[in-house]
Design an enzyme around this catalytic site. Structure first.
Site, PDB file in Angstrom:
ATOM      1  N   CYS A  47     -28.228  35.145  22.128  1.00 23.07           N
ATOM      2  CA  CYS A  47     -28.518  34.816  23.539  1.00 23.07           C
ATOM      3  C   CYS A  47     -28.966  36.029  24.337  1.00 23.07           C
ATOM      4  CB  CYS A  47     -27.316  34.150  24.181  1.00 23.07           C
ATOM      5  SG  CYS A  47     -25.792  35.047  23.901  1.00 23.07           S
ATOM      6  N   VAL A  50     -27.391  22.052  27.990  1.00 22.49           N
ATOM      7  CA  VAL A  50     -26.100  21.455  27.632  1.00 22.49           C
ATOM      8  C   VAL A  50     -25.012  21.958  28.589  1.00 22.49           C
ATOM      9  CG1 VAL A  50     -24.363  21.158  25.808  1.00 22.49           C
ATOM     10  CG2 VAL A  50     -26.792  21.137  25.230  1.00 22.49           C
ATOM     11  N   GLY A  51     -25.134  23.201  29.051  1.00 25.16           N
ATOM     12  CA  GLY A  51     -24.182  23.746  30.029  1.00 25.16           C
ATOM     13  C   GLY A  51     -24.089  22.867  31.269  1.00 25.16           C
ATOM     14  N   GLU A  65     -36.322  30.363  26.716  1.00 24.58           N
ATOM     15  CA  GLU A  65     -35.576  31.004  25.630  1.00 24.58           C
ATOM     16  C   GLU A  65     -36.007  30.344  24.317  1.00 24.58           C
ATOM     17  OE1 GLU A  65     -31.105  32.382  24.738  1.00 24.58           O
ATOM     18  OE2 GLU A  65     -31.272  30.284  25.287  1.00 24.58           O
ATOM     19  N   LYS A 111     -14.513  22.697  19.159  1.00 28.56           N
ATOM     20  CA  LYS A 111     -15.594  21.968  18.485  1.00 28.56           C
ATOM     21  C   LYS A 111     -16.648  22.974  18.053  1.00 28.56           C
ATOM     22  CE  LYS A 111     -19.493  19.922  19.502  1.00 28.56           C
ATOM     23  NZ  LYS A 111     -20.260  20.237  18.255  1.00 28.56           N
ATOM     24  N   GLY A 117     -23.779  28.207  24.808  1.00 26.52           N
ATOM     25  CA  GLY A 117     -24.899  27.445  24.256  1.00 26.52           C
ATOM     26  C   GLY A 117     -26.056  27.414  25.249  1.00 26.52           C
ATOM     27  N   SER A 118     -26.828  26.348  25.202  1.00 27.47           N
ATOM     28  CA  SER A 118     -28.041  26.294  26.028  1.00 27.47           C
ATOM     29  C   SER A 118     -27.710  25.922  27.470  1.00 27.47           C
ATOM     30  CB  SER A 118     -29.010  25.254  25.455  1.00 27.47           C
ATOM     31  OG  SER A 118     -28.482  23.953  25.669  1.00 27.47           O
ATOM     32  N   THR A 119     -28.601  26.299  28.366  1.00 28.00           N
ATOM     33  CA  THR A 119     -28.431  25.982  29.782  1.00 28.00           C
ATOM     34  C   THR A 119     -28.444  24.468  29.999  1.00 28.00           C
ATOM     35  OG1 THR A 119     -29.378  28.098  30.430  1.00 28.00           O
ATOM     36  CG2 THR A 119     -29.468  26.344  32.072  1.00 28.00           C
ATOM     37  N   GLU A 164     -21.405  30.323  29.049  1.00 28.49           N
ATOM     38  CA  GLU A 164     -22.274  31.453  28.666  1.00 28.49           C
ATOM     39  C   GLU A 164     -23.517  30.816  28.077  1.00 28.49           C
ATOM     40  OE1 GLU A 164     -24.210  33.917  26.565  1.00 28.49           O
ATOM     41  OE2 GLU A 164     -22.424  34.437  25.399  1.00 28.49           O
TER      42      GLU A 164
END
Length: 501
Positions: A302, A249-250, A399, A192, A245-247, A268
């Site tokens: 990142c 969404v992680g 970030e 995706k 991606g972002s923390t 990551e």
């Protein structure tokens, strides 16, 4: 900031016709089951480039069904590593034959520099595929020296069906950091791409088919995180998910993996990487690294060195050089070869960065340069440097993912280490010094996955990258990444009458 070029957008390059806008499932481009589409926007102008098929849970289910069939019954995992490698090499060749068009797609979709795409991102994608193709026939376990009368050995087997969820800042590079090792391992997959940048991923699907990657091995579902991304993370028949991606969404991805089938997760995530410049540093080199560290890819990276710590002895001189360089930095149309920095990826990101700049001013940091949007249209922001930044300020903690640098002064090595580590992230760090002892001490003291000494963004196919702390876990690049897509199986048989164990 020095200049903002927004002449006729056609003046530098012919924008390619968009050839692929549908989902790619089992070797075919298909409409989404719902028939819905979404707009992909050109960040240079804010205008619509194309309408893209909007995949949802039903489309993911279909793609997983095909990927599962391709894994359980298809040729790909059963080919010799050498045969997989041959097709991957062909895939790499096809990418190189289409460099111009692919680079242009990432420029109109993500606002990335066209010259950089042509010279670096797209050729690098081909080199990543070749690196893993070279490893495809070297996947092996080991013979174990068992302490009892058994013969034991390990096998490394492909993990199965993998979901890859990819961010928008490096649409090509991150596509292949996930896809190439998974292909080499013999996995099948659903990718995706970010909804902001779907164009190049669909083109790569087309090239994979031409290269002889069997149907069902590589499937692309374009769509949104809360729908398509969530369906991948929580799918009961996906064996592993890899997310960059972002923390925030992680966390959602990991939770979905846990509450579904406990699929293997690799994340990551965000970073707030420090760059520490010591008194003995070469001033010109240090200023250049600090500048590139925050402005490369307009800060949408990142591992950007978004926190800069400069030792007091050279602080004034270095800051003067840095500000001068930032003021001369050229922001504008990313197709213009003179431009160093294009627009932020979309309106949402543009507004987020500007709101952080306002926070920085409110919290009392000193704005040395920049801080404003540029031009009448498109999502351009001036290179921005804040000084006297304290660790508890939002611009030092969060970030920002834009061209905003938080600058501070330090006295001692211990203070530098302490401040560098005072973050919830741990992706990367940079050290500039001529003293080997300082370099060794600091590099071993910072809790981060990659430490660059007297360089920055020194990536290599063979050098793993990934995070400590809330920057996630799992590695991209190197053989570490290949092992993410392989399971270890132990096989044990009894030994009878062996002369030795």
């Amino acid at each position: 900031m020095g200049s903002h070029s927004n002449d006729s957008l056609e003046s530098f390059v012919k924008i390619p016709t968009i050839k692929f806008t549908k989902l790619f499932i089992n070797g075919e481009f298909v409409d989404s089951i719902s028939g819905k589409t979404f707009e992909t926007i050109d960040p240079r102008t804010g205008e619509v480039i194309a309408r893209i098929a909007e995949g949802d849970k039903e489309d993911v289910d279909l793609a997983v069904k095909e990927a599962r069939h391709a894994f359980d019954d298809g040729p790909w995992p059963r080919l010799s590593g050498a045969e997989r490698a041959k097709r991957m090499m062909k895939f790499a060749d096809l990418i190189e034959q289409n460099v111009e068009e692919l680079a242009a797609l990432d420029t109109i979709d993500a606002g990335k520099l066209f010259s950089m795409g042509k010279k670096v991102d797209i050729p690098h994608a081909a080199s990543v595929i070749r690196y893993y193709a070279g490893a495809a026939d070297k996947i092996h376990g080991e013979v174990l020296k068992m302490s009892n009368a058994f013969h034991g050995y390990t096998l490394r087997e492909p993990i199965g069906v993998v979901g890859h969820i990819i961010p928008w800042n490096f649409p090509t590079t991150l596509f292949f950091l996930k896809v190439a090792p998974a292909l080499a391992a013999g996995c099948t997959m659903i990718v995706k791409p970010a909804e902001q940048t779907p164009l190049s991923a669909l083109y790569y699907a087309h090239l994979a088919k031409l290269a002889g990657i069997p149907d069902g091995v590589l499937n692309i579902i374009t769509g949104f995180g809360p729908t398509a991304g969530a369906a991948i993370s929580s799918h009961m028949d996906i064996d592993a998910v890899s997310f960059t991606g972002s923390t925030e969404v992680g966390r959602v991805v990991m939770k979905a993996a846990a509450t579904s089938n406990l699929k293997v997760v690799s994340l990551e995530l965000g970073g707030k990487s420090p760059l520490i410049i010591f008194d003995d540093a070469d001033l010109d080199m240090a200023a250049q690294l600090a500048l590139i560290g925050i402005l490369h890819n307009k800060g949408e990276i990142c591992v950007a060195s978004s926190r800069l710590y400069v030792q007091e002895g050279i602080y004034d001189k270095l800051v003067e050089k840095l500000v001068e360089k930032a003021k001369a930095w050229v922001v504008g149309d990313p197709f213009d070869p003179k431009v160093q920095h294009g627009p932020q990826v979309d309106k949402q990101q543009f507004e987020k960065i500007l709101s952080y700049i306002e926070h920085g001013k409110k919290e009392g940091a000193t704005l040395l340069t920049g801080g404003k949007p540029l031009g009448e249209k498109g999502y351009y922001i001036e290179p921005t440097i804040f000084a006297e930044v304290k660790e508890d300020m939002l611009i030092a903690k969060d970030e920002i993912f834009g061209p905003v640098l938080a600058l501070a002064k330090f006295k001692t090595i211990d203070e530098a280490i302490k401040r560098a580590n005072s973050t919830r992230y741990g992706l990367a760090a940079g050290i500039v010094t001529k003293d080997l002892n300082v370099a060794n001490t600091v590099s071993r003291s910072i809790r981060a996955g990659t430490i660059w000494i007297n360089c920055y963004f020194a990536f290599d196919n063979d050098c793993p990258i990934g995070g400590y702390k809330m920057s996630g876990f799992g590695r991209d690049f190197g053989l570490e990444a290949l092992h993410k897509y392989l399971q270890v199986k132990s096989v044990v048989t009894p030994l009878y009458n062996s002369p030795w164990l």
